[in-house]
Design an enzyme around this catalytic site. Sequence first.
Site, PDB file in Angstrom:
ATOM      1  N   LYS A  45      40.183   1.168   1.981  1.00 29.00           N
ATOM      2  CA  LYS A  45      39.214   2.250   1.759  1.00 29.00           C
ATOM      3  C   LYS A  45      39.004   2.503   0.267  1.00 29.00           C
ATOM      4  O   LYS A  45      37.879   2.583  -0.230  1.00 29.00           O
ATOM      5  CB  LYS A  45      39.680   3.552   2.412  1.00 29.00           C
ATOM      6  CG  LYS A  45      38.908   4.793   1.934  1.00 29.00           C
ATOM      7  CD  LYS A  45      39.449   6.069   2.528  1.00 29.00           C
ATOM      8  CE  LYS A  45      40.622   6.659   1.846  1.00 29.00           C
ATOM      9  NZ  LYS A  45      40.360   7.459   0.654  1.00 29.00           N
ATOM     10  N   ASN A  46      40.098   2.633  -0.475  1.00 30.33           N
ATOM     11  CA  ASN A  46      39.998   3.043  -1.885  1.00 30.33           C
ATOM     12  C   ASN A  46      39.478   1.939  -2.786  1.00 30.33           C
ATOM     13  O   ASN A  46      39.212   2.166  -3.955  1.00 30.33           O
ATOM     14  CB  ASN A  46      41.340   3.580  -2.378  1.00 30.33           C
ATOM     15  CG  ASN A  46      41.622   4.923  -1.760  1.00 30.33           C
ATOM     16  OD1 ASN A  46      40.733   5.572  -1.203  1.00 30.33           O
ATOM     17  ND2 ASN A  46      42.856   5.362  -1.821  1.00 30.33           N
ATOM     18  N   CYS A 139      40.315  19.573  -3.846  1.00 33.62           N
ATOM     19  CA  CYS A 139      40.455  19.354  -2.394  1.00 33.62           C
ATOM     20  C   CYS A 139      41.827  19.850  -1.974  1.00 33.62           C
ATOM     21  O   CYS A 139      42.558  20.426  -2.777  1.00 33.62           O
ATOM     22  CB  CYS A 139      40.280  17.880  -2.045  1.00 33.62           C
ATOM     23  SG  CYS A 139      41.690  16.889  -2.520  1.00 33.62           S
ATOM     24  N   ARG A 144      41.962  18.120  -8.847  1.00 31.10           N
ATOM     25  CA  ARG A 144      41.227  16.847  -9.051  1.00 31.10           C
ATOM     26  C   ARG A 144      40.188  16.935 -10.173  1.00 31.10           C
ATOM     27  O   ARG A 144      38.993  16.720  -9.940  1.00 31.10           O
ATOM     28  CB  ARG A 144      40.528  16.407  -7.761  1.00 31.10           C
ATOM     29  CG  ARG A 144      41.277  16.489  -6.463  1.00 31.10           C
ATOM     30  CD  ARG A 144      42.374  15.507  -6.259  1.00 31.10           C
ATOM     31  NE  ARG A 144      41.994  14.118  -6.208  1.00 31.10           N
ATOM     32  CZ  ARG A 144      41.742  13.401  -5.098  1.00 31.10           C
ATOM     33  NH1 ARG A 144      41.780  14.005  -3.931  1.00 31.10           N
ATOM     34  NH2 ARG A 144      41.454  12.127  -5.140  1.00 31.10           N
ATOM     35  N   ASP A 330      50.031   8.286  -1.883  1.00 28.53           N
ATOM     36  CA  ASP A 330      49.366   8.260  -0.573  1.00 28.53           C
ATOM     37  C   ASP A 330      50.314   7.931   0.573  1.00 28.53           C
ATOM     38  O   ASP A 330      49.967   8.117   1.739  1.00 28.53           O
ATOM     39  CB  ASP A 330      48.201   7.254  -0.594  1.00 28.53           C
ATOM     40  CG  ASP A 330      47.105   7.664  -1.569  1.00 28.53           C
ATOM     41  OD1 ASP A 330      46.263   6.832  -1.909  1.00 28.53           O
ATOM     42  OD2 ASP A 330      47.122   8.829  -2.019  1.00 28.53           O
ATOM     43  N   ARG A 422      38.935   9.567   8.081  1.00 20.99           N
ATOM     44  CA  ARG A 422      38.391   9.162   6.776  1.00 20.99           C
ATOM     45  C   ARG A 422      39.085   7.923   6.236  1.00 20.99           C
ATOM     46  O   ARG A 422      38.518   7.181   5.439  1.00 20.99           O
ATOM     47  CB  ARG A 422      38.561  10.300   5.761  1.00 20.99           C
ATOM     48  CG  ARG A 422      37.806  11.571   6.124  1.00 20.99           C
ATOM     49  CD  ARG A 422      37.949  12.599   5.036  1.00 20.99           C
ATOM     50  NE  ARG A 422      37.397  12.068   3.786  1.00 20.99           N
ATOM     51  CZ  ARG A 422      37.128  12.862   2.743  1.00 20.99           C
ATOM     52  NH1 ARG A 422      37.379  14.153   2.822  1.00 20.99           N
ATOM     53  NH2 ARG A 422      36.632  12.364   1.628  1.00 20.99           N
TER      54      ARG A 422
END
Length: 445
Positions: A45-46, A139, A144, A330, A422
Amino acid sequence: MRSRFMTGTAPMTLSVAPRKQLLDTRLEVSGGQRLAGELRVSGAKNSALVLMAACLLTRDTLRLRNVPPLTDITAMGEILAALGVRVTRSGDTIDLDGESITRAAPPYELVNSLRASFFCIGPLLARMGTAQVPLPGGCQIGSRPVVEHVKGLKALGAQVTIEHGVVTASVPGRGHRLTGGHIHLDCPSVGATETLMMAAALADGETIIDNAALEPEVIDLAGLLTAMGARVQGAGTPTITIDGVQELHAADYAVIPDRIEAGTFLLAAAITRSSLTVGPVIPEHLGAVLTKLEEAGCLLHQDGTDLHISASEIRALDLRTMPFPGFPTDLQAPFMSLLATANGTSLVVENIFENRLQHVAELQRMGASIRMQGNTACIEGVARLSGAPVHGTDLRASAAMVLAGLAAEGVTTVRGLEFLDRGYAHLEDKLNAVGARIRRLGDPA
Ligand code: EPZ
């Protein structure tokens, strides 16, 4: 509501459930199952998110392969389509035709739902000479900030103002082209490194990014930019050098495997004391994680691009999150679920994000014995977690709840799937295929 992409073939529709229903959707995890078999890892994803943004750098069509089917990817596609990019998806391949970009300002409501879309400011500014991108804002896991992104763009000659929640950047002078410069990042931000690499790729002259992020996703971006004709040296080291070129061209590129999804699968084996095969995995992308799994007592064996893991007794340990090649933030929450069931006392220190320990309260609801002090959690392993209704407060916290549910006695009901989806593609289907018992339930009311 259903979202549409413009596609080369018949318009493709991705079913994204309406927000209200999303909140009522939950996973019901029946714990105590041993797992066995093979788990396939999707594209990262990233990496895919930033590689998609790079399509703004060329008038040609960019083909990306191994793109994961995630709601974040859908959102990025919608943002690019709103800028005038023709987005065509077929299976795990996306074609991004950036020939006619019509605007340099992605819609606020779309950017607001996806922080990574802020990275578009780099390629938009490089291509259009101007960009207006809403501030992504904080978030669940932290404030961030984007200070390093903005500082770097200014070092490349952009004038940048932040008003009414929008970052407006423009390049003065004829041709509105950025100029290469020397940027020293105060912290090795992944996003800032990627934003500035894309901006510098079309700048006039040489750019040096010092204290750059070393993450595999940064190296993947350098690989794509090079395939598009850019001149990038040093990705994966603290100093990246980019010699700007006049224009970039089409490329056909495959996204790297998702190291965080792979790590989550390895932890599913460890927390259920099972043996599994996980792949494709690039071991260098998971160095610190594999070291910690072995320290905890897991046996690991690499066989080509697959990794075999088997676990029986889990020992307690200490870990602290760090920028790559340190332990990834993560996987902090998913690893904490494992340590909640280990023999002995563990310490977990979250160094990257200031608010990324919210899963502790949910694990405590399942009977975990955890004390917290600032950004440190002290975890006393317990013999057995017990199933409970829990809520994932962000993407990785949701995954940690699913893992804890796999090991718990009884049934765990996990909410917060709007976060989970997500970053994990069909997680329950994949885990059920190796013996888990997870049901996705939705309350249509
Ligand atoms: C990327 O976020 C990932 N997201 C995150 O993954 C990941 O947690 C993070 O890198 C760290 O590895 C994507 O790639 C889309 P950073 P990013 O800028 O780029 C501070 C997930 O779960 N900072 O490296 O936003 C910041 O506050 C997500 O998949 C500044 O101080 O992360 C943080 O403390 C969550 N000023 C630290 O740096 C800045 O200008 C790392 O942030 C920028 C960042």
